[in-house]
Design a protein around this motif. Structure first.
Motif, PDB file in Angstrom:
ATOM      1  N   LYS A 182      -4.149   8.089  -3.014  1.00 50.92           N
ATOM      2  CA  LYS A 182      -5.279   8.222  -3.972  1.00 50.92           C
ATOM      3  C   LYS A 182      -6.037   6.814  -3.948  1.00 50.92           C
ATOM      4  O   LYS A 182      -7.095   6.920  -4.286  1.00 50.92           O
ATOM      5  CB  LYS A 182      -4.624   8.270  -5.350  1.00 50.92           C
ATOM      6  CG  LYS A 182      -3.851   9.616  -5.507  1.00 50.92           C
ATOM      7  CD  LYS A 182      -3.228  10.009  -7.004  1.00 50.92           C
ATOM      8  CE  LYS A 182      -2.651  11.391  -7.095  1.00 50.92           C
ATOM      9  NZ  LYS A 182      -2.001  11.185  -8.308  1.00 50.92           N
ATOM     10  N   PHE A 183      -5.412   5.796  -3.300  1.00 47.09           N
ATOM     11  CA  PHE A 183      -6.039   4.642  -3.483  1.00 47.09           C
ATOM     12  C   PHE A 183      -6.906   4.362  -1.939  1.00 47.09           C
ATOM     13  O   PHE A 183      -7.416   3.192  -1.711  1.00 47.09           O
ATOM     14  CB  PHE A 183      -5.068   3.499  -3.508  1.00 47.09           C
ATOM     15  CG  PHE A 183      -4.757   3.395  -4.981  1.00 47.09           C
ATOM     16  CD1 PHE A 183      -5.366   2.772  -5.986  1.00 47.09           C
ATOM     17  CD2 PHE A 183      -3.626   4.029  -5.513  1.00 47.09           C
ATOM     18  CE1 PHE A 183      -4.863   2.606  -7.434  1.00 47.09           C
ATOM     19  CE2 PHE A 183      -3.055   3.909  -6.642  1.00 47.09           C
ATOM     20  CZ  PHE A 183      -3.664   3.399  -7.621  1.00 47.09           C
ATOM     21  N   GLY A 184      -6.795   5.500  -1.107  1.00 45.51           N
ATOM     22  CA  GLY A 184      -7.224   5.298   0.213  1.00 45.51           C
ATOM     23  C   GLY A 184      -6.480   4.845   1.439  1.00 45.51           C
ATOM     24  O   GLY A 184      -6.867   4.563   2.398  1.00 45.51           O
ATOM     25  N   VAL A 185      -5.382   4.659   1.009  1.00 47.23           N
ATOM     26  CA  VAL A 185      -4.174   4.210   1.975  1.00 47.23           C
ATOM     27  C   VAL A 185      -3.863   5.221   2.724  1.00 47.23           C
ATOM     28  O   VAL A 185      -3.683   6.460   2.577  1.00 47.23           O
ATOM     29  CB  VAL A 185      -3.003   3.645   1.421  1.00 47.23           C
ATOM     30  CG1 VAL A 185      -1.998   3.157   2.175  1.00 47.23           C
ATOM     31  CG2 VAL A 185      -3.364   2.583   0.557  1.00 47.23           C
ATOM     32  N   ARG A 186      -4.172   5.077   4.228  1.00 52.18           N
ATOM     33  CA  ARG A 186      -3.813   6.112   5.255  1.00 52.18           C
ATOM     34  C   ARG A 186      -2.805   5.452   6.561  1.00 52.18           C
ATOM     35  O   ARG A 186      -2.717   4.450   6.568  1.00 52.18           O
ATOM     36  CB  ARG A 186      -5.175   6.625   6.010  1.00 52.18           C
ATOM     37  CG  ARG A 186      -5.848   7.312   4.952  1.00 52.18           C
ATOM     38  CD  ARG A 186      -5.521   8.745   4.460  1.00 52.18           C
ATOM     39  NE  ARG A 186      -6.619   9.303   3.587  1.00 52.18           N
ATOM     40  CZ  ARG A 186      -6.378   9.351   2.213  1.00 52.18           C
ATOM     41  NH1 ARG A 186      -5.670   8.384   1.793  1.00 52.18           N
ATOM     42  NH2 ARG A 186      -7.336  10.082   1.450  1.00 52.18           N
ATOM     43  N   PRO A 207      -4.502  -0.920   8.867  1.00 51.76           N
ATOM     44  CA  PRO A 207      -3.669  -2.418   9.020  1.00 51.76           C
ATOM     45  C   PRO A 207      -2.964  -2.386   7.514  1.00 51.76           C
ATOM     46  O   PRO A 207      -3.336  -2.150   6.613  1.00 51.76           O
ATOM     47  CB  PRO A 207      -4.844  -3.239   8.970  1.00 51.76           C
ATOM     48  CG  PRO A 207      -6.017  -2.456   9.804  1.00 51.76           C
ATOM     49  CD  PRO A 207      -5.668  -1.130   9.341  1.00 51.76           C
ATOM     50  N   ALA A 208      -1.768  -2.908   7.444  1.00 47.50           N
ATOM     51  CA  ALA A 208      -0.856  -3.191   6.360  1.00 47.50           C
ATOM     52  C   ALA A 208      -1.505  -4.045   5.153  1.00 47.50           C
ATOM     53  O   ALA A 208      -1.798  -3.777   4.077  1.00 47.50           O
ATOM     54  CB  ALA A 208       0.454  -3.688   6.607  1.00 47.50           C
ATOM     55  N   LEU A 209      -2.452  -4.944   5.802  1.00 47.64           N
ATOM     56  CA  LEU A 209      -3.265  -5.865   4.774  1.00 47.64           C
ATOM     57  C   LEU A 209      -4.289  -5.029   4.136  1.00 47.64           C
ATOM     58  O   LEU A 209      -4.409  -5.261   2.894  1.00 47.64           O
ATOM     59  CB  LEU A 209      -3.571  -6.995   5.619  1.00 47.64           C
ATOM     60  CG  LEU A 209      -2.605  -8.140   6.298  1.00 47.64           C
ATOM     61  CD1 LEU A 209      -3.469  -8.980   6.731  1.00 47.64           C
ATOM     62  CD2 LEU A 209      -1.983  -8.659   4.899  1.00 47.64           C
ATOM     63  N   ARG A 212      -4.568  -4.627   0.111  1.00 47.03           N
ATOM     64  CA  ARG A 212      -5.977  -4.684  -0.806  1.00 47.03           C
ATOM     65  C   ARG A 212      -6.344  -3.402  -1.496  1.00 47.03           C
ATOM     66  O   ARG A 212      -6.661  -3.851  -2.601  1.00 47.03           O
ATOM     67  CB  ARG A 212      -7.098  -5.335  -0.035  1.00 47.03           C
ATOM     68  CG  ARG A 212      -6.946  -6.625   0.641  1.00 47.03           C
ATOM     69  CD  ARG A 212      -7.996  -7.081   1.597  1.00 47.03           C
ATOM     70  NE  ARG A 212      -8.460  -6.319   2.599  1.00 47.03           N
ATOM     71  CZ  ARG A 212      -8.179  -6.696   3.686  1.00 47.03           C
ATOM     72  NH1 ARG A 212      -7.451  -7.676   3.959  1.00 47.03           N
ATOM     73  NH2 ARG A 212      -8.666  -5.831   4.466  1.00 47.03           N
ATOM     74  N   LEU A 213      -6.197  -2.333  -0.951  1.00 45.61           N
ATOM     75  CA  LEU A 213      -6.490  -1.040  -1.586  1.00 45.61           C
ATOM     76  C   LEU A 213      -5.457  -0.789  -3.080  1.00 45.61           C
ATOM     77  O   LEU A 213      -6.067  -0.343  -3.588  1.00 45.61           O
ATOM     78  CB  LEU A 213      -6.929  -0.132  -0.417  1.00 45.61           C
ATOM     79  CG  LEU A 213      -7.754  -0.067   0.725  1.00 45.61           C
ATOM     80  CD1 LEU A 213      -7.585   1.044   1.631  1.00 45.61           C
ATOM     81  CD2 LEU A 213      -9.038   0.131  -0.280  1.00 45.61           C
ATOM     82  N   CYS A 214      -4.446  -1.114  -2.478  1.00 49.61           N
ATOM     83  CA  CYS A 214      -3.444  -0.714  -3.518  1.00 49.61           C
ATOM     84  C   CYS A 214      -2.273  -1.881  -3.797  1.00 49.61           C
ATOM     85  O   CYS A 214      -1.393  -2.011  -3.121  1.00 49.61           O
ATOM     86  CB  CYS A 214      -2.599   0.587  -3.107  1.00 49.61           C
ATOM     87  SG  CYS A 214      -1.469   1.262  -4.297  1.00 49.61           S
TER      88      CYS A 214
END
Length: 365
Positions: free
Chosen positions: A58-62, A66-68, A72-74
């Motif tokens: 939901k926060f845009g993590v896919r 990159p893990a960094l 930042r997104l979540c």
């Protein structure tokens, strides 16, 4: 007048896709993670996301991000290092459930597979009923959820499995194919990435219906063999059978460095990766004749160099020696830095087969 042969009956294909598989296994096994954004990844500047729970998505993590960037997104995400032993164990459970219904199971990865249930062994009345039974038993036996697509072929079944994710089922019946495909964006066709989608849209092709209006000759002239594939997909045509127990085609290992390195400093990593690749290749029961060296520059440019030999590499050291030597085929400036290196084996053949002597180098990218 002799009767005309009846057209072949359409296949009944199911695509099963486990929902956020790695992350779901983590949430299943650790109740404190349930309902929280979970990112399966090693922490570190060069790490990438292996999987993300739906709460994290939901926060845009896919995946492959990159893990960094994921952090930042979540910022509230829980990072969990991957545990492939547990993921493989869950995958074996799921595979066993599939095999109860048909021997025609084609695994694509740990978390997805095609099934041909045209002649299902359980006697259920329809492919839809088989898909429902598989999903129910996966939930019962593994406490995980799976989405399923049911369709007359693999191409359509894969699209369908993504339609009602997560924990969903979608069916495309033969008589619905054209109506279903016509309004879809061309980007929904497997193999049409962002670059190809941009090229198609520049030609006024935004939907599958637009694509269907193009002549085969036009698409072939512009895109070669992929143009012919686009022509068939636009009409819902996919004659590929479900192929269980496909022989291994390639084995590889790769590593991303903590800091970018020059080409001459890569030998220790190449030799270590060659050892891993060689060990993994021994499980294939076949012989690989092609060695592949993969490099990714600091600017994310990917290069591959390959060599096909006869006789093939006979040891991890021989594999490593060839991979190290392939660096000589890299013509980039000496000050180029590399963030990733990989060593692979391909061109697998049965041990009794022979290969003409010679070498084959991939063209520069």
């Amino acid at each position: 007048m002799p009767s005309q042969p009846l057209p072949p009956s359409p296949r009944k294909i199911i695509h099963i896709d486990m929902d956020a598989f790695y992350a779901s296994v983590e949430q299943r096994d650790d109740p404190s993670l349930r309902g929280r954004p979970v990112v399966v990844a090693w922490r570190g500047a060069r790490s990438v996301v292996c999987a993300a729970s739906y709460e994290a998505r939901k926060f845009g993590v896919r995946s492959a991000m990159p893990a960094l960037r994921a952090e930042r997104l979540c910022p509230q995400a829980v990072f969990v290092p991957p545990d492939f032993v547990r993921y493989k164990a869950a995958s074996r459970q799921v595979r066993a459930i599939m095999l109860e219904h048909t021997e025609l199971v084609e695994p694509l990865s740990l978390d997805e597979a095609y099934l041909d249930v045209t002649a299902a062994r359980t006697g259920l009345p329809s492919a839809t009923a088989v898909a429902e039974a598989i999903r129910a038993k996966i939930r019962e036996e593994t406490s995980l959820t799976a989405s399923a697509g049911v369709a007359p072929n693999k191409f359509l079944a894969k699209i369908a499995s993504d339609w009602n994710k997560p924990d969903g089922l979608f069916v495309i019946r033969p008589q619905q194919v054209e109506r279903f495909l016509t309004p879809l964006p061309v980007g929904r066709i497997p193999g049409v990435g962002k670059v190809m989608q941009t090229k198609l849209e520049a030609l006024g092709i935004a939907t599958v219906g637009d694509l269907r209006a193009r002549a085969l000759e036009d698409l072939q002239q512009r895109f070669g063999s992929f143009g012919a594939a686009l022509y068939r997909r636009a009409r819902g045509i996919d004659e590929r059978p479900v192929e269980p127990d496909q022989p291994v085609q390639s084995v590889s290992s790769e590593d991303t460095f903590a800091e970018d390195l020059p080409l001459e400093a890569l030998e220790p990593a190449i030799r270590e990766l060659a050892e891993k690749t060689w060990t993994a290749s021994r499980k294939a029961g076949r012989v690989a004749h092609t060695v592949v060296l993969k490099l990714k520059t600091a600017q994310f440019r990917i290069l591959t160099r390959s060599l096909t030999t006869d006789p093939p590499p006979s040891s991890a050291q021989a594999l490593a020696d060839i991979a190290v030597a392939l660096r000589e085929r890299v013509a980039l400036p000496a000050d180029t830095r590399y963030r990733l290196v990989g060593v692979g084996l391909s061109g697998f053949r049965e041990a009794k087969e022979t290969v003409p002597q010679g070498d084959l180098f991939a063209p520069p990218l």
